[in-house]
Scaffold this motif. Structure first.
Motif, PDB file in Angstrom:
ATOM      1  N   TRP A  64       0.823  -1.209   0.000  1.00 44.18           N
ATOM      2  CA  TRP A  64       0.000   0.000   0.000  1.00 44.18           C
ATOM      3  C   TRP A  64       0.859   1.261   0.000  1.00 44.18           C
ATOM      4  O   TRP A  64       0.535   2.237  -0.679  1.00 44.18           O
ATOM      5  CB  TRP A  64      -0.928  -0.016   1.214  1.00 44.18           C
ATOM      6  CG  TRP A  64      -1.786   1.218   1.332  1.00 44.18           C
ATOM      7  CD1 TRP A  64      -1.649   2.245   2.205  1.00 44.18           C
ATOM      8  CD2 TRP A  64      -2.898   1.548   0.500  1.00 44.18           C
ATOM      9  NE1 TRP A  64      -2.607   3.200   1.999  1.00 44.18           N
ATOM     10  CE2 TRP A  64      -3.392   2.792   0.948  1.00 44.18           C
ATOM     11  CE3 TRP A  64      -3.529   0.917  -0.570  1.00 44.18           C
ATOM     12  CZ2 TRP A  64      -4.494   3.416   0.362  1.00 44.18           C
ATOM     13  CZ3 TRP A  64      -4.620   1.531  -1.163  1.00 44.18           C
ATOM     14  CH2 TRP A  64      -5.096   2.762  -0.698  1.00 44.18           C
ATOM     15  N   ARG A  65       1.955   1.234   0.748  1.00 37.31           N
ATOM     16  CA  ARG A  65       2.828   2.408   0.794  1.00 37.31           C
ATOM     17  C   ARG A  65       3.518   2.662  -0.543  1.00 37.31           C
ATOM     18  O   ARG A  65       3.788   3.816  -0.897  1.00 37.31           O
ATOM     19  CB  ARG A  65       3.888   2.245   1.899  1.00 37.31           C
ATOM     20  CG  ARG A  65       3.322   2.270   3.306  1.00 37.31           C
ATOM     21  CD  ARG A  65       4.424   2.576   4.315  1.00 37.31           C
ATOM     22  NE  ARG A  65       5.531   1.642   4.204  1.00 37.31           N
ATOM     23  CZ  ARG A  65       5.627   0.513   4.924  1.00 37.31           C
ATOM     24  NH1 ARG A  65       4.667   0.190   5.772  1.00 37.31           N
ATOM     25  NH2 ARG A  65       6.665  -0.283   4.777  1.00 37.31           N
ATOM     26  N   THR A  66       3.814   1.608  -1.275  1.00 41.46           N
ATOM     27  CA  THR A  66       4.511   1.750  -2.554  1.00 41.46           C
ATOM     28  C   THR A  66       3.567   1.430  -3.727  1.00 41.46           C
ATOM     29  O   THR A  66       4.022   0.981  -4.771  1.00 41.46           O
ATOM     30  CB  THR A  66       5.719   0.797  -2.591  1.00 41.46           C
ATOM     31  OG1 THR A  66       5.265  -0.561  -2.427  1.00 41.46           O
ATOM     32  CG2 THR A  66       6.714   1.131  -1.500  1.00 41.46           C
ATOM     33  N   ARG A  67       2.292   1.698  -3.537  1.00 44.23           N
ATOM     34  CA  ARG A  67       1.302   1.311  -4.543  1.00 44.23           C
ATOM     35  C   ARG A  67       1.521   1.992  -5.891  1.00 44.23           C
ATOM     36  O   ARG A  67       1.262   1.399  -6.935  1.00 44.23           O
ATOM     37  CB  ARG A  67      -0.110   1.593  -4.043  1.00 44.23           C
ATOM     38  CG  ARG A  67      -0.387   3.047  -3.684  1.00 44.23           C
ATOM     39  CD  ARG A  67      -1.765   3.169  -3.043  1.00 44.23           C
ATOM     40  NE  ARG A  67      -2.091   4.535  -2.674  1.00 44.23           N
ATOM     41  CZ  ARG A  67      -1.723   5.139  -1.551  1.00 44.23           C
ATOM     42  NH1 ARG A  67      -0.976   4.447  -0.677  1.00 44.23           N
ATOM     43  NH2 ARG A  67      -2.055   6.378  -1.277  1.00 44.23           N
ATOM     44  N   SER A  68       2.005   3.234  -5.872  1.00 43.43           N
ATOM     45  CA  SER A  68       2.221   3.919  -7.151  1.00 43.43           C
ATOM     46  C   SER A  68       3.326   3.238  -7.953  1.00 43.43           C
ATOM     47  O   SER A  68       3.204   3.080  -9.177  1.00 43.43           O
ATOM     48  CB  SER A  68       2.585   5.390  -6.899  1.00 43.43           C
ATOM     49  OG  SER A  68       3.764   5.489  -6.105  1.00 43.43           O
ATOM     50  N   ILE A  69       4.382   2.812  -7.278  1.00 52.71           N
ATOM     51  CA  ILE A  69       5.478   2.127  -7.967  1.00 52.71           C
ATOM     52  C   ILE A  69       5.013   0.760  -8.473  1.00 52.71           C
ATOM     53  O   ILE A  69       5.277   0.375  -9.620  1.00 52.71           O
ATOM     54  CB  ILE A  69       6.684   1.965  -7.019  1.00 52.71           C
ATOM     55  CG1 ILE A  69       7.216   3.335  -6.591  1.00 52.71           C
ATOM     56  CG2 ILE A  69       7.791   1.152  -7.687  1.00 52.71           C
ATOM     57  CD1 ILE A  69       8.322   3.265  -5.554  1.00 52.71           C
ATOM     58  N   LEU A  71       1.907  -0.311  -9.056  1.00 51.59           N
ATOM     59  CA  LEU A  71       0.899  -0.207 -10.106  1.00 51.59           C
ATOM     60  C   LEU A  71       1.524   0.171 -11.447  1.00 51.59           C
ATOM     61  O   LEU A  71       1.092  -0.317 -12.500  1.00 51.59           O
ATOM     62  CB  LEU A  71      -0.172   0.810  -9.712  1.00 51.59           C
ATOM     63  CG  LEU A  71      -1.106   0.385  -8.570  1.00 51.59           C
ATOM     64  CD1 LEU A  71      -2.089   1.496  -8.235  1.00 51.59           C
ATOM     65  CD2 LEU A  71      -1.861  -0.883  -8.957  1.00 51.59           C
ATOM     66  N   GLY A  72       2.548   1.038 -11.411  1.00 52.86           N
ATOM     67  CA  GLY A  72       3.240   1.376 -12.649  1.00 52.86           C
ATOM     68  C   GLY A  72       3.936   0.166 -13.258  1.00 52.86           C
ATOM     69  O   GLY A  72       3.852  -0.080 -14.470  1.00 52.86           O
TER      70      GLY A  72
END
Length: 277
Positions: A64-69, A71-72
């Protein structure tokens, strides 16, 4: 002696059937939750370090904390996998029809296909790097190569196993080879085809992620490689979880198409009727 009426027992039977269907749908979720709970308990009880085996709660927290990485990277992996899979479906379907429509072609090409499929695709990736360089292209090609064979074999098998009597009847009515394939061969091969899709999509993810971990600087495979080299094992497991979710999602889509288009071949084990009935 009184005999229960059909109208009295029918609602009970429908309720029982609905309960069994609901149980079958919830069973996979229950198994997954149980596995995660046992995993969490084992890690907590034996105090296993996170760099060896992180607990699911830690994996979800890091994810959840690194969701942007994540998901990319997942988007890149999904794109390359779908491209390779789409190519495998197109070429595998056409090649399967050609191979399955002729016994001579089937007997001539099948041993070669078996030999090619026996080659570990991971051994081809360095050659692909020499040919096309590092990037998403090797992942697309690897996903294509690893998922092409199941589709071809299943379609060819479906067409090649059409009953000779049916072919003889159509020939007696003046049908050409193309018409026989279109009227009987393709419908007969559709259950084989959709069954192969569920296997091929999982293999396509394996191929693309393997290639990304060797010959790319993008995607889940590269993310997991970097995370493991830095001992960020929870992040690597988060990548695994996302990959599993994508695989299950694509499997569910393939199953939905299978039931929709070939429901006449599937029988409900509880009611004894077709899935679409």
């Amino acid at each position: 002696m009184s005999i229960p009426s059909v109208t009295a027992t029918a609602p009970k039977e429908r309720k029982s059937l609905g309960l069994r269907r609901l149980t079958r749908k919830l069973a996979p979720l229950i198994v997954i939750v149980a596995i995660l709970a046992i995993w969490e308990a084992v890690v907590r009880i034996f105090a296993i370090p996170s760099f060896m085996l992180p607990a699911p709660s830690e994996v979800f927290s890091v994810g959840w904390r690194t969701r942007s990485i994540i998901l990319g990277a997942a988007g890149q992996t999904l794109l390359t996998t779908l491209l390779g899979f789409a190519l495998a479906v197109a070429f595998g379907l056409v090649a399967g029809v050609i191979v399955g429509s002729s016994r001579v072609i089937y007997d001539s090409i099948y041993p070669t296909l078996i030999g090619f499929n026996s080659i570990p695709k991971v051994a081809i990736i360095p050659i692909l790097v020499i040919w096309v360089g590092i990037g998403p292209v090797p992942a697309v090609i690897t996903a294509f190569l690893i998922s092409f064979f199941p589709i071809l074999v299943n379609v060819a098998t479906g067409i090649a196993t059409v009953e000779p009597e049916l072919k003889d009847v159509l020939r007696a009515l003046g049908a050409s080879q193309v018409q026989i394939i279109r009227k009987i061969g393709l419908p007969r091969s559709m259950p084989y085809f959709f069954a192969s899709l569920k296997v091929a999509i999982s293999l396509a993810f394996v191929g693309s992620i393997t290639a990304e971990s060797i010959a790319s600087n993008q995607g889940i495979g590269y993310l997991m490689l970097v995370a493991s080299s830095r001992f960020q094992v929870p992040l690597a497991f988060a990548g695994l979880f996302v990959t599993a979710l994508m695989g299950v999602g694509m499997y569910a889509i393939s199953s939905a198409f299978e039931k929709r288009l070939t429901g006449w071949t599937i029988r409900d084990s509880q009611s004894g009727i077709g899935a679409n009935g």
